[in-house]
Design an enzyme around this catalytic site. Structure first.
Site, PDB file in Angstrom:
ATOM      1  N   SER A  47     -13.797  10.472   6.780  1.00 56.44           N
ATOM      2  CA  SER A  47     -15.049  10.147   6.090  1.00 56.44           C
ATOM      3  C   SER A  47     -16.225  11.031   6.457  1.00 56.44           C
ATOM      4  O   SER A  47     -17.312  10.861   5.899  1.00 56.44           O
ATOM      5  CB  SER A  47     -15.422   8.687   6.352  1.00 56.44           C
ATOM      6  OG  SER A  47     -14.569   7.829   5.636  1.00 56.44           O
ATOM      7  N   LYS A  50     -18.053  12.543   3.594  1.00 53.22           N
ATOM      8  CA  LYS A  50     -19.087  11.877   2.795  1.00 53.22           C
ATOM      9  C   LYS A  50     -20.469  12.487   2.954  1.00 53.22           C
ATOM     10  O   LYS A  50     -21.354  12.215   2.135  1.00 53.22           O
ATOM     11  CB  LYS A  50     -19.095  10.376   3.122  1.00 53.22           C
ATOM     12  CG  LYS A  50     -17.853   9.671   2.562  1.00 53.22           C
ATOM     13  CD  LYS A  50     -17.676   8.270   3.099  1.00 53.22           C
ATOM     14  CE  LYS A  50     -16.387   7.660   2.483  1.00 53.22           C
ATOM     15  NZ  LYS A  50     -15.815   6.598   3.292  1.00 53.22           N
ATOM     16  N   SER A 102     -19.654   3.462   4.936  1.00 54.93           N
ATOM     17  CA  SER A 102     -18.547   4.375   4.615  1.00 54.93           C
ATOM     18  C   SER A 102     -17.607   3.800   3.568  1.00 54.93           C
ATOM     19  O   SER A 102     -16.384   3.944   3.643  1.00 54.93           O
ATOM     20  CB  SER A 102     -17.765   4.737   5.885  1.00 54.93           C
ATOM     21  OG  SER A 102     -17.049   5.932   5.702  1.00 54.93           O
ATOM     22  N   LYS A 217     -22.181  11.051  10.889  1.00 59.30           N
ATOM     23  CA  LYS A 217     -21.191  10.324  10.077  1.00 59.30           C
ATOM     24  C   LYS A 217     -19.882  10.255  10.836  1.00 59.30           C
ATOM     25  O   LYS A 217     -19.377  11.269  11.330  1.00 59.30           O
ATOM     26  CB  LYS A 217     -20.978  11.034   8.729  1.00 59.30           C
ATOM     27  CG  LYS A 217     -20.051  10.268   7.792  1.00 59.30           C
ATOM     28  CD  LYS A 217     -20.701   9.002   7.302  1.00 59.30           C
ATOM     29  CE  LYS A 217     -19.725   8.094   6.579  1.00 59.30           C
ATOM     30  NZ  LYS A 217     -18.797   7.396   7.532  1.00 59.30           N
TER      31      LYS A 217
END
Length: 387
Positions: A47, A50, A102, A217
């Site tokens: 993730s 993202k 997320s 992140k």
């Protein structure tokens, strides 16, 4: 307990024991890699993908856009918002869902809205990655779920991931909104009908771990392991850490340990120093040019200078690091010569790597002695002065 892996390539004084199989510390201002452990090794990145999805949505979408969940979006696996097909949202709200919790379904809704399809959005992601200097990155999904196609697997490198974060927080025209979203502790919103309410909490624990933490992140998939990319700013220094394959269950906290080690390494070892060095680049000899003071000389000299001087240029360096300045310029040239004509180059090097270069140029112009000049000069000197 699993011990950190020894980095056999670490130089003296560098972090030698890190859990992550790939790790990078970057100076966010210059983009220079300050530390790398397998930084160019291609790996799944979960993730952390993202951050690219978010910045593209900010740049190419509008926060007030109404976006609709498709069947594809509603079928995404956990972690997900739990949307149903046909449900509508404001793009603004889904960006918080994307970055704080997320949510995988939020990523697909965003991709289908901004890129018209997941595949179209992936093309945008790959184009942006290439534009900002990523050479070993290939995106297939907007959420970072493990995926493969005929061109390979969804992947990046620690160095490329750091470059993407640098773009998000330093270079993008939407950097302020990116930082606002990713630093928000919690966020609530409803779908456009107002019938369903959602709450999001920021899972970037690093924001509370170190003074100056800016953004970040997390990510995890079976192929990628735990991943993280984060940024910190302190005393005008901004550092980015990117970690890939930083443990698997039950090693969820390893990424925080590695991030703190690398951030502290940057803070303790790198300070800004002025880089600019004055260079006396001298003169250049011009053949067959007009010298008004000495018209019958076959050569004349004009001064050279360095174009676009940046005397305030500073860079993060260790105490023992020294930037070398070298320059080379032509010794002579044939007339005519234009003012500002390039005659050489000055380079700044660190450990043999080029940091910047500047043109060495002429200060004045010199016209060529042509037939008209000879006739006019001789006539004026010998006939007009001796009637």
């Amino acid at each position: 307990m699993v011990q950190p892996a020894v980095n056999a390539y670490a130089k003296e004084g560098e972090p030698g024991n890190l859990y992550a199989q790939s790790a990078v510390l970057m100076d966010a201002d210059s983009g220079r890699i300050l530390f790398s452990k397998n930084g160019q090794t291609e790996r799944a990145n979960a993730s952390t993908t993202k951050i690219m999805t978010c910045i593209l949505a900010l740049e190419y979408g509008s926060l007030d856009d109404v976006v609709t969940a498709s069947e594809k979006a509603s079928s995404q696996p956990k972690v997900h918002l739990g949307v149903t097909s046909g449900e509508t949202f404001y793009l603004r709200d889904l960006l918080y869902s994307l970055m704080l919790e997320s949510h995988n379904d939020a990523a697909v809704i965003i991709a289908e809205s901004v890129g018209k399809s997941v595949e179209g959005f992936a093309d945008m992601m790959n184009a942006k990655a290439k534009e900002i200097g990523c050479r070993n990155t290939y995106f297939i999904t907007p959420n970072g779920l493990d995926a493969a196609d005929d061109q390979g697997i969804h992947h990046t490198t620690a160095e490329d991931l750091a470059r993407i974060m640098k773009y998000c927080i330093m270079d993008s025209p939407k950097k302020e909104m990116f930082l606002e979203i990713t630093r928000t502790p919690n966020y609530q919103f409803t779908d456009c009908s107002g019938k369903r309410t959602y709450s999001c909490n920021n899972h970037n624990a690093f924001l509370q771990m170190m003074e100056g933490a800016l953004s970040g992140k997390t990510g995890f998939t079976a192929d990628a392991g735990y991943c993280y990319v984060g940024a910190l700013k302190k005393d005008d220094r901004t550092f980015i850490v990117a970690l890939l394959a930083c443990g698997w269950p039950n090693n969820k906290t390893y990424k925080w340990a590695d991030t703190k080690v690398l951030m502290n390494y940057g803070l303790e070892n790198y300070t800004y120093r002025n880089i600019w060095q004055e260079a006396d680049v001298g003169e250049i000899t011009v053949h067959h040019g007009i010298d008004r003071k000495h018209p019958f000389n076959t050569t004349t000299k004009i001064k050279l200078t360095v174009a676009e001087e940046d005397k305030d240029w500073q860079m993060l360096l260790k105490d023992e690091e020294q930037v070398q300045m070298v320059w080379e310029a032509e010794k002579d040239v044939e007339a005519p010569v234009a003012k500002g004509q390039k005659c050489g180059r000055i380079e700044y090097l660190l450990d043999g790597d080029l940091l910047r270069s500047y043109d060495i140029v002429t200060v004045d112009a010199v016209k060529m002695k042509d037939t008209k000049w000879y006739i006019g000069t001789i006539f004026g000197r010998y006939f007009l002065q001796n009637p």
